[in-house]
Write an enzyme that holds these catalytic residues in place. Structure first.
Site, PDB file in Angstrom:
ATOM      1  N   GLU A   1      38.677  40.253  44.698  1.00  0.00           N
ATOM      2  CA  GLU A   1      40.005  40.691  45.308  1.00  0.00           C
ATOM      3  C   GLU A   1      40.349  39.433  46.461  1.00  0.00           C
ATOM      4  OE1 GLU A   1      39.968  44.602  46.414  1.00  0.00           O
ATOM      5  OE2 GLU A   1      39.965  45.308  44.736  1.00  0.00           O
TER       6      GLU A   1
ATOM      7  N   GLU B   1      36.875  40.969  48.848  1.00  0.00           N
ATOM      8  CA  GLU B   1      35.805  41.839  48.345  1.00  0.00           C
ATOM      9  C   GLU B   1      35.387  41.462  46.625  1.00  0.00           C
ATOM     10  OE1 GLU B   1      35.809  45.920  48.406  1.00  0.00           O
ATOM     11  OE2 GLU B   1      37.872  45.822  48.903  1.00  0.00           O
TER      12      GLU B   1
ATOM     13  N   ASN C   1      34.318  43.995  43.576  1.00  0.00           N
ATOM     14  CA  ASN C   1      34.108  45.216  43.097  1.00  0.00           C
ATOM     15  C   ASN C   1      33.330  45.335  42.022  1.00  0.00           C
ATOM     16  OD1 ASN C   1      35.689  47.112  44.663  1.00  0.00           O
ATOM     17  ND2 ASN C   1      37.550  45.964  44.179  1.00  0.00           N
TER      18      ASN C   1
ATOM     19  N   ARG D   1      32.321  46.830  39.210  1.00  0.00           N
ATOM     20  CA  ARG D   1      32.461  47.736  38.232  1.00  0.00           C
ATOM     21  C   ARG D   1      34.029  47.533  37.807  1.00  0.00           C
ATOM     22  NH1 ARG D   1      36.764  50.344  41.064  1.00  0.00           N
ATOM     23  NH2 ARG D   1      36.379  50.227  43.334  1.00  0.00           N
TER      24      ARG D   1
END
Length: 1094
Positions: free
Chosen positions: A349, A363, A365, A367
């Site tokens: 992101e 960040e 993620n 997943r």
């Protein structure tokens, strides 16, 4: 639930309340063999035949459906991979969708997610018990806990996600920012901007002393860091997510107030400070990485429409940044993933400045993200299926969809994987160019949040959830009709995706899709609000940013409401309908218990008060029929009709338009859903009582018990469906808490009491002094006389049933219609139109030809309806039918026969039929009460209609309207019976013997009409006598013979001695021209008899 049986797990497995749904394998050995061949042919290491889904709700439903689709396309059966669900008691109670569609389920403890979906030890135990090959963590819960992949790997179970080292490095927000800086990915100014680590350190644990340099541990350190990076800033918990553990601050005081809240939301998490990038966009890149160092960037997404850092609307691909910038975002994301040897699906992101064109790492993620279907649509890749392929050890360049994405030969899809396995050769992902995104996709998260109450999550039953898919709109939900959302669920329960060749078309398709959703129940949703967002010019012109939605909320920009009068009328009708239903229920309850119910039923007249958005509306309601109302407010009147739907809703007809209304009671009042738009009928609010409006948990008090607080000040913080929400004081005063911290509460429970500073200053609803707008009738009204006649007759019947109408107007309209020459012709046309296709052809032709002889002149001239002619045609047809056919034909033409029979004596005879039917309706009820005590009548009726007690209610309601009924009957007697009462003689006798003060005026009128009938009969008798007198003499009146005198005297004696009031009729005979007749009359009346004339 699926049809498989549920059995206990083996003893000693760990949790006594765990169960497996089904024990018999539903997969054939041939299917298992196909999965093995697929894995090894594409270069995999270990086939996956069964998967435990360590998640619930949206994540579990989406994964299962994607795997089912992939399995069918690849292996010819959707059951090729065994899917095992985890289920808490709360999931079972609400009939959660993921349990229903799984092959098996294992029951786990309920409560918060640390007891189940976030419990690593429990997940591993359930994986062992169910003997699965792999575990899919989904998003949220344990999906970012590095302990899970390690624990599963130790048991030889595949984790469909990254290794623990990558997860620990990039899943932690502080660690990922340090690694991003090392990988030369731009970052915003933050509390760790000065901390540097060498690139080779990315694969090892960041030393604690270096990690701690990027964190803040006290309020003072947070303030100092904020002053360095500059306000506005974010206080963020490194382990937070989904809107938890993040607060925006603008000054030192806000840091002091909010720092501990962030710490409390994610206990134990490191905290850091980051500069807020104002007016920025939230952009992201979807990655897929295999076990061999290959990283694919699968296009991009824009998730800038956020509410409290929770994404609401997502879309892809990115359209706000130039293509070369998007390529830079993708390459930076790939570098970051390679830096830590990432495996599986991930999302990187960024924040992007529309003014400068610069981007900053936010960040990673580790997943699959909730919004991944956006990528699936524009990249045409099934991401859960790709995760399984990566988990099997298949390299990316062997996966057919990935090869197609990069424009390589791929053999046509998964169903041609054998061909792909022999033809495919590796390629360099750093140099390969992906295909262009397929069109544009917009996604909307459907959440159980109340936009009118700060997007507070709600929970409860879902009575109806329906969605109509379109070619370019698709959705999936974690609940269905009859299910629900429990207090431990995530607030998101649906996701809708719309596709278009352009962004504008995708938005238009999404709006149409959202308008097709029907969601009813105890929950609130964001659907209406989101439709307004999609219509906003800023969104359509792509001028939004991450703070755009929060600014709209701060400005109290709300979802479109129904027009005020619709809310008022709909609310009044709902309240009146509900109170009427309660009265009926209570009345029937008395009868069922054998008790005498109250004498008066309040079903016709009522008054409703509504409090809507600070205004108080008072409406007087009058029922005109079972579902017909007249509403009066401040000297203005409107009419409306309602019909109860099978699902409990109301269909309202107002001003010629129809509207569907649903209602749900909640702590704050009654929530109305009118044509998909909501309004709240507020309860009277007592600001001194601070109550929980939804089920929640009191996390902490933000003020000291017994202290003074100002209006709009946060006084406590609660957790609602995994979200932390501040509670604001509605007024100023001294607070006294009634709940302890950590205590769970239900909606309506008292949290605290407030001793108000100025009770008189509390704002109350202001009375509304306006009027209803000028509205037409509820339904379209025809100007044709037969339809006006039917409407007038129905109104008269409603009066007799106990409802209220303008009686004089009803009678006048009815008389005008009955006197119209057009009436029978139009009634015949209407009746024949219904039967036209069922009548024998010869009969229809004959009726048409006879009728057309009169049709053209009926409206221009006063032509009698050819009732006898049509009767003969019908009768001749029936006579020609065989005995076998005659019964069916009689039933078929019965409506036509009844109509022509009613007009045998012309319009007057038809009017008589109508009036007598109304008289009969009146007497059918009132003869029961004549000379009887009402309680005795009701008891007899209760015994007579014990299987249908509503019939008793109908009779009592009709009797209750006796005054209006009497007025109607008297008017009909005066207008239609008085001119010729003789044909009504039998029914007038029944009226005259009614014995109660209720009927005195009506009985007197009936008696007078009976006397008039007798007088008419006497006049007819005199006329016959005078005619007969002529036979007694050949000479006529000029001859005064004894024989003629004797005959006259005999006739006169008969007349005078008749048992009738004859004086009115005899007075006219004293001036008779026959002197013999006149002399006889004088002798009889003055000599022989004592006549009333004297």
């Amino acid at each position: 639930m699926s049809g498989s049986q549920r059995i206990p797990t083996m003893a000693g497995a760990g949790h006594g309340n765990s169960y497996i749904n089904g024990v018999v394998s539903i997969r054939s050995p041939a299917t298992i063999s196909e999965v093995d061949k697929f894995c090894y042919a594409l270069g995999g290491k270990k086939p996956i035949h069964s998967i435990l889904i360590a998640n619930n709700g949206m994540a579990a439903v989406k994964f299962m459906r994607s795997v089912r689709t992939w399995a069918y396309e690849t292996f010819g059966t959707e059951k090729a991979i065994l899917l095992v669900a985890m289920a808490t008691p709360e999931d079972m109670r609400i009939n959660a969708e993921h349990i229903r569609i799984a092959d098996k389920f294992v029951e786990v403890p309920g409560g918060t997610n640390n007891n189940n979906y976030a419990n690593v030890q429990l997940i591993v135990e359930m994986a062992e018990i169910t003997h699965v090959d792999a575990v899919w963590p989904g998003w949220g819960h344990a999906s970012e806990n590095p302990e899970l992949p390690d624990a599963l790997n130790a048991k030889g179970i595949i984790f469909l996600g990254p290794p623990s080292t990558s997860m620990a490095a990039l899943g932690d927000k502080i660690g990922s920012s340090l690694i991003a800086q090392a990988a030369e990915v731009p970052t915003l100014a933050w509390s760790g901007s000065h901390v540097k680590i060498p690139p080779e350190s990315c694969l090892v644990t960041i030393p604690d002393e270096i990690y701690r340099e990027a964190c803040v541990y006290t309020t003072e350190e947070a303030i100092a860091s904020c002053q360095v990076v500059g306000y506005p800033a974010m206080i963020k918990a490194s382990w937070g997510g989904g809107g938890k553990g993040i607060r925006k601050v603008h000054n030192d005081d806000e840091v002091r107030a909010l720092f501990k809240q962030v710490q409390g939301e994610v206990p134990g998490s490191p905290i850091f400070i980051m500069k807020v990038a104002s007016q920025s966009r939230h952009l992201e890149v979807q990655l897929l990485c295999d076990q061999y160092g290959n990283v694919a960037a699968l296009h991009s997404r824009d998730c800038s429409v956020q509410r409290r850092h929770q994404k609401i609307i997502e879309e892809g691909p990115i359209t706000v940044a130039p293509l070369e910038t998007v390529k830079k975002l993708e390459q930076a994301a790939r570098r970051l993933a390679k830096c830590v040897n990432y495996i599986g699906a991930a999302t990187v992101e960024y924040l992007y400045s529309m003014e400068s064109g610069e981007y900053y790492f936010l960040e990673l993620n580790p997943r699959l993200q909730v919004e991944h279907p956006v990528t699936e649509w524009i990249a045409e890749i099934n991401l859960p299926a790709a995760q399984i392929a990566v988990g099997m050890g298949i390299p990316l360049w062997q996966i057919p969809e990935i090869r197609r994405f990069y424009g390589m030969e791929y053999g046509g899809g998964y169903d041609a994987w054998r061909k792909t396995s022999t033809l495919a050769i590796p390629f360099d992902f750093d140099k390969a160019e992906s295909t262009r995104p397929k069109g544009h996709c917009v996604a909307v998260r459907v959440t159980s949040e109340d936009p009118d109450d700060g997007f507070k999550p709600t929970s409860g039953k879902v009575q109806e959830l329906s969605f109509k898919s379109k070619p370019n709109v698709w959705a999936y939900f974690s609940v269905k009709s009859g299910g629900g959302i429990h207090e431990f669920s995530d607030s998101q329960f649906g996701h809708i995706f719309a596709f278009g060749e352009s962004r504008a078309l995708a938005i238009a398709n999404m709006v149409l899709g959202l308008k097709e959703i029907q969601i009813r129940g105890e929950i609130r949703t964001n659907v209406d609000y989101t439709i307004d967002l999609l219509h906003a010019s800023d969104y359509r012109e792509n001028k939004i940013h991450t703070g755009w939605l929060d600014s709209r909320i701060a400005m109290r920009v709300r979802a479109e409401r129904p027009p005020w009068y619709l809310s008022v009328v709909g609310g009044a009708l709902f309240k009146a309908s509900a109170s009427g239903a309660a009265v009926v229920s209570d009345y029937v309850g008395y009868l069922e218990k054998g008790q005498i119910p109250p004498k008066h039923i309040s079903l016709v007249h009522s008054q409703v008060s509504l409090n809507i958005e600070g205004s108080k509306y008072t409406i007087d309601m009058v029922r005109r029929g079972p579902g017909s109302y007249r509403l009066r407010m401040n000297e203005s009147e409107i009419e409306a009709e309602i019909h109860t739907l099978r699902d409990g809703g109301l269909l309202m007809q107002l001003d010629g338009n129809s509207h569907v209304i649903y209602a749900e009671e909640e702590a704050a009042g009654t929530r109305l859903l009118i044509d998909g738009r909501t309004c709240l009928l507020q309860n009277d609010h007592d600001p001194s009582k601070l109550v929980a409006e939804t089920p929640c948990k009191l996390l902490r008090n933000l003020v000291v018990d017994g202290s003074h607080i100002d209006a709009d000040t946060p006084y406590a913080e609660v957790e609602v469906m995994k979200m932390c929400m501040p509670l604001l004081s509605p007024a100023s005063g001294v607070i006294h808490f009634k709940m302890s911290e950590g205590q769970a509460m239900q909606a309506g429970e008292l949290i605290a009491r407030l001793d108000l500073d100025d009770p008189s200053a509390v704002r109350k609803a202001e009375p509304f002094h306006g009027s209803f707008p000028i509205l037409g009738p509820p339904t379209a009204i025809s100007g044709k006389v037969h339809q006006r006649c039917a409407a007038s007759l129905n109104a008269a019947q409603m009066i007799l049933a106990g409802y209220e109408h303008n009686i004089g107007e009803v009678v006048q309209n009815l008389l005008n219609c009955l006197d119209s020459p057009e009436l029978p012709f139009l009634q015949w046309q209407e009746c024949l139109a219904v039967l036209a296709n069922r009548l024998p052809k010869d009969l229809k032709n004959e009726l048409d030809s006879r009728y057309k002889e009169f049709e053209g002149i009926s409206s221009s001239q006063n032509v009698d309806f050819p009732a006898k002619l049509l009767w003969r045609v019908l009768d001749a047809h029936l006579s020609s039918c065989s005995d076998k056919e005659k019964g069916a034909q009689e039933r078929l033409v019965e409506p036509l026969m009844s109509l022509v029979k009613s007009y045998e004596g012309g319009r007057e005879s038809h009017a008589r039929v109508i009036v007598q039917s109304l008289f009969e309706e009146y007497l059918l009820v009132e003869e029961l009460f004549s000379d009887n005590i009402q309680a005795d009548v009701i008891e007899r009726l209760r015994l007579q209609y014990k299987k249908d007690l509503l019939k008793v209610l109908d009779i009592v309601l009709s009797h209750q309207g006796i005054r209006s009924k009497n007025k109607l009957i008297l008017l009909l007697m005066e207008q239609l019976v008085y001119p010729n009462p003789a044909p009504y003689r039998d029914i007038l006798i029944r009226f005259s013997v009614l014995n109660h003060t209720n009927y005195s005026e009506l009985a007197l009128k009936a008696s007078q009409l009976l006397e008039q009938t007798k007088l008419s009969e006497l006049r007819s008798s005199i006329a016959r006598s005078l005619s007969e007198l002529e036979m007694f003499t050949e000479d006529g009146e000029s001859m005064d013979t004894p024989k003629r005198k004797s005959a006259i005297n005999e006739r006169m004696e008969d007349l005078v001695s008749a048992p009738l009031a004859v004086e009115d009729a005899l007075v006219g005979l004293f001036d008779h021209s026959d002197h013999t007749f006149k002399g006889g009359l004088w002798r009889l009346t003055f000599v022989g008899y004592t006549s009333p004339i004297l």
